[in-house]
Write a protein that holds these residues in place. Structure first.
Motif, PDB file in Angstrom:
ATOM      1  N   VAL A   1       0.836  -1.203   0.000  1.00  0.00           N
ATOM      2  CA  VAL A   1       0.000   0.000   0.000  1.00  0.00           C
ATOM      3  C   VAL A   1       0.869   1.251   0.000  1.00  0.00           C
ATOM      4  CG1 VAL A   1      -1.708   1.327   1.306  1.00  0.00           C
ATOM      5  CG2 VAL A   1      -1.970  -1.158   1.056  1.00  0.00           C
ATOM      6  N   GLU A   2       1.931   1.260   0.795  1.00  0.00           N
ATOM      7  CA  GLU A   2       2.816   2.421   0.860  1.00  0.00           C
ATOM      8  C   GLU A   2       3.445   2.724  -0.494  1.00  0.00           C
ATOM      9  OE1 GLU A   2       5.571   1.415   3.894  1.00  0.00           O
ATOM     10  OE2 GLU A   2       4.160   1.789   5.548  1.00  0.00           O
ATOM     11  N   THR A   3       3.739   1.694  -1.272  1.00  0.00           N
ATOM     12  CA  THR A   3       4.396   1.882  -2.567  1.00  0.00           C
ATOM     13  C   THR A   3       3.414   1.931  -3.730  1.00  0.00           C
ATOM     14  OG1 THR A   3       4.774  -0.516  -2.671  1.00  0.00           O
ATOM     15  CG2 THR A   3       6.548   0.846  -1.776  1.00  0.00           C
ATOM     16  N   GLY A   4       2.121   1.915  -3.429  1.00  0.00           N
ATOM     17  CA  GLY A   4       1.111   2.044  -4.473  1.00  0.00           C
ATOM     18  C   GLY A   4       0.871   0.787  -5.278  1.00  0.00           C
ATOM     19  N   ARG A   5       1.349  -0.361  -4.795  1.00  0.00           N
ATOM     20  CA  ARG A   5       1.110  -1.629  -5.503  1.00  0.00           C
ATOM     21  C   ARG A   5      -0.176  -2.242  -4.965  1.00  0.00           C
ATOM     22  NH1 ARG A   5       6.027  -4.969  -4.073  1.00  0.00           N
ATOM     23  NH2 ARG A   5       6.037  -3.602  -2.237  1.00  0.00           N
ATOM     24  N   CYS A   6      -1.287  -1.650  -5.367  1.00  0.00           N
ATOM     25  CA  CYS A   6      -2.585  -2.014  -4.798  1.00  0.00           C
ATOM     26  C   CYS A   6      -3.677  -1.664  -5.807  1.00  0.00           C
ATOM     27  CB  CYS A   6      -2.805  -1.271  -3.472  1.00  0.00           C
ATOM     28  SG  CYS A   6      -2.457   0.502  -3.536  1.00  0.00           S
ATOM     29  N   THR A   7      -4.898  -1.944  -5.447  1.00  0.00           N
ATOM     30  CA  THR A   7      -6.035  -1.690  -6.330  1.00  0.00           C
ATOM     31  C   THR A   7      -6.393  -0.200  -6.332  1.00  0.00           C
ATOM     32  OG1 THR A   7      -7.422  -2.378  -4.464  1.00  0.00           O
ATOM     33  CG2 THR A   7      -7.030  -3.998  -6.212  1.00  0.00           C
ATOM     34  N   PRO A   8      -7.209   0.247  -7.306  1.00  0.00           N
ATOM     35  CA  PRO A   8      -7.499   1.678  -7.447  1.00  0.00           C
ATOM     36  C   PRO A   8      -8.110   2.343  -6.220  1.00  0.00           C
ATOM     37  CG  PRO A   8      -8.096   0.521  -9.458  1.00  0.00           C
ATOM     38  CD  PRO A   8      -7.735  -0.538  -8.456  1.00  0.00           C
ATOM     39  N   ASP A   9      -8.920   1.616  -5.451  1.00  0.00           N
ATOM     40  CA  ASP A   9      -9.548   2.254  -4.287  1.00  0.00           C
ATOM     41  C   ASP A   9      -8.537   2.674  -3.236  1.00  0.00           C
ATOM     42  OD1 ASP A   9      -9.364  -0.676  -4.070  1.00  0.00           O
ATOM     43  OD2 ASP A   9     -10.138  -0.370  -2.045  1.00  0.00           O
ATOM     44  N   LEU A  10      -7.335   2.081  -3.258  1.00  0.00           N
ATOM     45  CA  LEU A  10      -6.283   2.462  -2.323  1.00  0.00           C
ATOM     46  C   LEU A  10      -5.210   3.325  -2.990  1.00  0.00           C
ATOM     47  CD1 LEU A  10      -5.750  -0.823  -0.258  1.00  0.00           C
ATOM     48  CD2 LEU A  10      -7.177   1.154   0.276  1.00  0.00           C
ATOM     49  N   GLY A  11      -5.489   3.776  -4.198  1.00  0.00           N
ATOM     50  CA  GLY A  11      -4.567   4.684  -4.877  1.00  0.00           C
ATOM     51  C   GLY A  11      -3.626   4.033  -5.859  1.00  0.00           C
TER      52      GLY A  11
ATOM     53  N   SER B   1      -3.104   0.922  -9.206  1.00  0.00           N
ATOM     54  CA  SER B   1      -3.704   0.621 -10.505  1.00  0.00           C
ATOM     55  C   SER B   1      -3.737  -0.870 -10.792  1.00  0.00           C
ATOM     56  CB  SER B   1      -2.915   1.329 -11.620  1.00  0.00           C
ATOM     57  OG  SER B   1      -1.553   0.912 -11.616  1.00  0.00           O
ATOM     58  N   LEU B   2      -3.464  -1.692  -9.784  1.00  0.00           N
ATOM     59  CA  LEU B   2      -3.393  -3.131  -9.994  1.00  0.00           C
ATOM     60  C   LEU B   2      -4.772  -3.779  -9.982  1.00  0.00           C
ATOM     61  CD1 LEU B   2      -0.325  -4.157  -7.798  1.00  0.00           C
ATOM     62  CD2 LEU B   2      -0.385  -3.616 -10.240  1.00  0.00           C
ATOM     63  N   THR B   3      -4.860  -4.924 -10.605  1.00  0.00           N
ATOM     64  CA  THR B   3      -6.057  -5.745 -10.535  1.00  0.00           C
ATOM     65  C   THR B   3      -6.089  -6.487  -9.198  1.00  0.00           C
ATOM     66  OG1 THR B   3      -4.952  -7.658 -11.495  1.00  0.00           O
ATOM     67  CG2 THR B   3      -5.996  -6.098 -13.026  1.00  0.00           C
ATOM     68  N   THR B   4      -7.177  -7.186  -8.955  1.00  0.00           N
ATOM     69  CA  THR B   4      -7.267  -8.017  -7.753  1.00  0.00           C
ATOM     70  C   THR B   4      -6.131  -9.025  -7.716  1.00  0.00           C
ATOM     71  OG1 THR B   4      -9.679  -7.819  -7.864  1.00  0.00           O
ATOM     72  CG2 THR B   4      -8.775  -9.544  -6.439  1.00  0.00           C
ATOM     73  N   ALA B   5      -5.930  -9.711  -8.816  1.00  0.00           N
ATOM     74  CA  ALA B   5      -4.875 -10.716  -8.879  1.00  0.00           C
ATOM     75  C   ALA B   5      -3.504 -10.062  -8.771  1.00  0.00           C
ATOM     76  CB  ALA B   5      -4.969 -11.509 -10.169  1.00  0.00           C
ATOM     77  N   GLY B   6      -3.333  -8.907  -9.383  1.00  0.00           N
ATOM     78  CA  GLY B   6      -2.043  -8.200  -9.313  1.00  0.00           C
ATOM     79  C   GLY B   6      -1.723  -7.762  -7.908  1.00  0.00           C
TER      80      GLY B   6
END
Length: 342
Positions: A315-325, A327-332
């Motif tokens: 989450v801190e590095t932005g490796r998350c889904t769009p709702d947390l800021g 651009s990854l998919t669920t699987a990503g």
């Protein structure tokens, strides 16, 4: 080798539990997974059955259960959700609903004042009584003279044991929340049990707030809370408020526990989200953190903390889904969490 049951459920449930189970596999704890992928709204619509006795037996025989989500807009009867969640809570006596809340990154907080963003608390909600006990009824339904009654049930056993659990979970202190100034009968019982607990735990800082004041203080002074203990309905509301302050329901985990037997049912609290189901954008963090709670209560605290650390890192590095800021998919997002585990 412990067996855990997994109930993916409806909507985004199968998508997020898939990632959570993959995280459990990556931990290498030797867990066996028994998937009840037939428990969903389609079966209920076809048969009128939410859970069979055999389903309950499989769940009861396991070490713990991970649930995805229950709910479908095609189902208008409350019997489906009650037949899954409330049946399990009642039959397995899962009397503690545990909702840990911790801000994962300051960008996720809706609070403008940065000094008020340090949210790290646990809400302990009585899980088998209160307004959700199903006691009540309706007179003259469908007429202008309709009368509807729902009973708010509290027992000495139910209140005492959940307050005891809250004191046992405290790190800095316990806040008991009620509305005893307006709900006198149940309020007197909660206050009596609270006074008894204060005498048993004199070393633990403790305070009492009415629920409206507690809601205001969660927004104005969230950093002052450690453990909040309250009844079923107030806990439901306050825990969703706290989750929103910590970044949203997509990242919120929960456990339904029986501390006496050690059994727990763990689930993200975001619901089935049918509007985004199948799009690959559902946030798996709530399910993954629920899995972390599961392994912690199975006796693997280091593994649980490793999962939480991996989630914070992504989450801190932005490796998350769009709702947390991100651009990854669920699987990503799930793959990023597993990669962060090392």
């Amino acid at each position: 080798m412990p067996t855990i049951t997994v109930v993916p459920g409806d909507g985004i449930g199968p998508e997020v539990t898939r990632e959570a189970v993959a995280v459990l596999d990556a931990l290498g704890l030797g867990l066996t997974v028994d998937v009840l992928d037939h428990v969903h709204a389609d079966r209920f619509l076809a048969t009128g059955t939410a859970l069979t006795d055999d389903d309950v037996s499989r769940i009861r025989a396991s070490a713990a259960t991970l649930l995805g989500a229950v709910g479908d807009p095609r189902v208008t009867s409350p019997d489906y959700a009650r037949g899954v969640l409330l049946r399990l809570r009642a039959e397995l006596d899962l009397y503690v609903n545990l909702r840990p809340v911790r801000l994962l990154h300051e960008r996720l907080s809706p609070l403008r004042d940065g000094r008020r963003r340090d949210l790290d608390c646990v809400i302990v909600r009585e899980n088998t009584e209160g307004l959700y006990s199903g006691i009540g009824g309706t007179l003259r339904a469908g007429t202008r003279d309709e009368v509807a009654v729902d009973a708010d049930v509290s027992t000495w056993l139910g209140v005492s044991r959940v307050i005891d659990y809250a004191f046992g979970a405290a790190r800095r202190g316990v806040c008991m929340v009620d509305k005893s100034n307006a709900v006198p009968a149940g309020g007197r019982l909660w206050q009596r049990c609270w006074r008894d607990a204060l005498a048993r735990y004199p070393q633990v800082p403790a305070r009492h707030l009415y629920v409206d004041v507690a809601a205001m203080n969660l927004v104005a002074q969230p950093e002052t809370f450690d453990v909040i203990v309250t009844n079923n309905s107030y806990g439901d509301i306050l825990s969703d408020l706290a989750a929103t302050l910590a970044g949203g329901l997509g990242a919120a985990a929960s456990g339904n526990l029986n501390p006496a037997t050690g059994f727990g049912l763990y689930e993200p609290v975001h619901g089935s989200a049918p509007d985004i189901a199948g799009q690959g954008i559902a946030n798996p963090v709530g399910a993954v953190l629920s899995a972390a709670l599961l392994v912690e209560h199975l006796g693997h605290p280091d593994a649980a903390e490793a999962v939480r650390g991996a989630v914070r890192s992504t989450v801190e590095t932005g490796r998350c889904t769009p709702d947390l800021g991100g651009s990854l998919t669920t699987a990503g997002a799930g793959a990023a969490i597993r990669a962060a585990l090392g």
